[in-house]
Design a protein around this motif. Sequence first.
Motif, short mmCIF file in Angstrom:
data_model
loop_
_atom_site.label_atom_id
_atom_site.label_comp_id
_atom_site.label_asym_id
_atom_site.label_seq_id
_atom_site.Cartn_x
_atom_site.Cartn_y
_atom_site.Cartn_z
N MET A 57 8.48 69.87 50.26
CA MET A 57 8.72 70.96 49.33
C MET A 57 7.96 70.80 48.01
N ASP A 58 7.26 69.67 47.86
CA ASP A 58 6.51 69.38 46.63
C ASP A 58 7.41 69.38 45.39
N ALA A 246 5.13 59.85 60.06
CA ALA A 246 6.12 60.85 59.62
C ALA A 246 5.89 61.25 58.17
N CYS A 247 5.59 60.28 57.32
CA CYS A 247 5.35 60.58 55.91
C CYS A 247 4.12 61.46 55.73
N LEU A 248 3.06 61.16 56.46
CA LEU A 248 1.84 61.96 56.38
C LEU A 248 2.09 63.38 56.88
N MET A 249 2.90 63.52 57.92
CA MET A 249 3.25 64.84 58.42
C MET A 249 3.96 65.68 57.36
N ALA A 250 4.74 64.99 56.52
CA ALA A 250 5.49 65.70 55.48
C ALA A 250 4.68 65.92 54.21
N GLY A 251 3.45 65.38 54.17
CA GLY A 251 2.60 65.60 53.00
C GLY A 251 2.56 64.44 52.02
N TRP A 254 -0.55 59.13 47.70
CA TRP A 254 -0.85 57.70 47.62
C TRP A 254 0.35 56.88 47.18
N ILE A 255 1.29 57.47 46.45
CA ILE A 255 2.46 56.70 46.01
C ILE A 255 3.33 56.33 47.22
N THR A 256 3.56 57.28 48.10
CA THR A 256 4.31 56.97 49.32
C THR A 256 3.60 55.92 50.14
N LEU A 301 10.66 59.28 46.55
CA LEU A 301 11.19 60.07 45.45
C LEU A 301 10.15 60.27 44.35
N ILE A 302 9.47 59.19 44.00
CA ILE A 302 8.47 59.29 42.93
C ILE A 302 7.32 60.20 43.35
N ASP A 303 6.89 60.05 44.61
CA ASP A 303 5.79 60.87 45.10
C ASP A 303 6.18 62.36 45.07
N ALA A 304 7.40 62.66 45.51
CA ALA A 304 7.84 64.06 45.52
C ALA A 304 7.94 64.62 44.10
N ALA A 305 8.45 63.78 43.19
CA ALA A 305 8.64 64.25 41.81
C ALA A 305 7.31 64.49 41.09
#
Length: 306
Positions: A57-58, A246-251, A254-256, A301-305
Amino acid sequence: MTDSGGRVADATGNWVDLRAPAAFRPYLRLARLDRPIGSWLLLMPCWWSVGLTGLAMDRSPSGWHIVLFLIGAFAMRGAGCTWNDLVDRDLDGKVERTRSRPIPSGQVTAKQAAAFMVAQALVGLAVLLQFNRFTILTGLASLLVVAIYPFMKRITYWPQIFLGLAFSWGALMGWPAAFGRLDWAPIVLYAGSICWVIAYDTIYAHQDREDDMMIGIKSTALLFGANTKRALAIFYSAAVLLIGIACLMAGAGWITLAGLALFAGHLAWQVKRIDIDDPALCLMLFRSNREAGLILFAALLIDAAL
């Protein structure tokens, strides 16, 4: 029956022993609140799945969902452990590390434990009902796996697979809680989490290896034996690969990926450090998986934020 103050052999010196009212101690021990590491490990796939929704959801994922999964994980892990103790009460009495648990030691009766299990399950149900219909049905589907898990150690050397299926179910929950459906990202995350659980529970099972052989309980610790390091390396590598996909699929950014690298480094340290003949070390390494899981969740969390 009331608690005589007896402590569980593998969980001494904790807040339950030192501070909880004596009458409550057997029930807190049934719920494993004297050693909450299992609840944290059950929670990690839930939080990872919530973290994936933030990537997709960015924006930061739902804080309310994070809190609900925290409460639900502790309630359902307690219910699951109570069910496990009911099923295993005769076996637990034959194992040095578990014979002091509340049921085999006589601190509570089987009926009292069953009533307590229902009460914990109702708390979990109350949490589950806060989500959408798809998530509720997904959560209810997990009960079959939870119900059969305690019996698997009697019939297969791979009970850790069934624990992985149960303990990783949260990977399938966080995503539909946000989107009302399942997609490939949480399914791949689920597969990666299963590999992670198989590995860390193999480490845990090495504490009981000799007792398990004597009473006929099966485990991957007995199956892998001297090849445990190699098996751990395989399952942990598979976990990192699948979780990364899975993480790459969700977008993922580099932080993730940096967090995933730290997660992988932690797992590699466990493989290098383990000595299967040192029960205290096995327990320490098993518990350290909470920190590994939190590193990955924080990165999500940090990557999404950002």
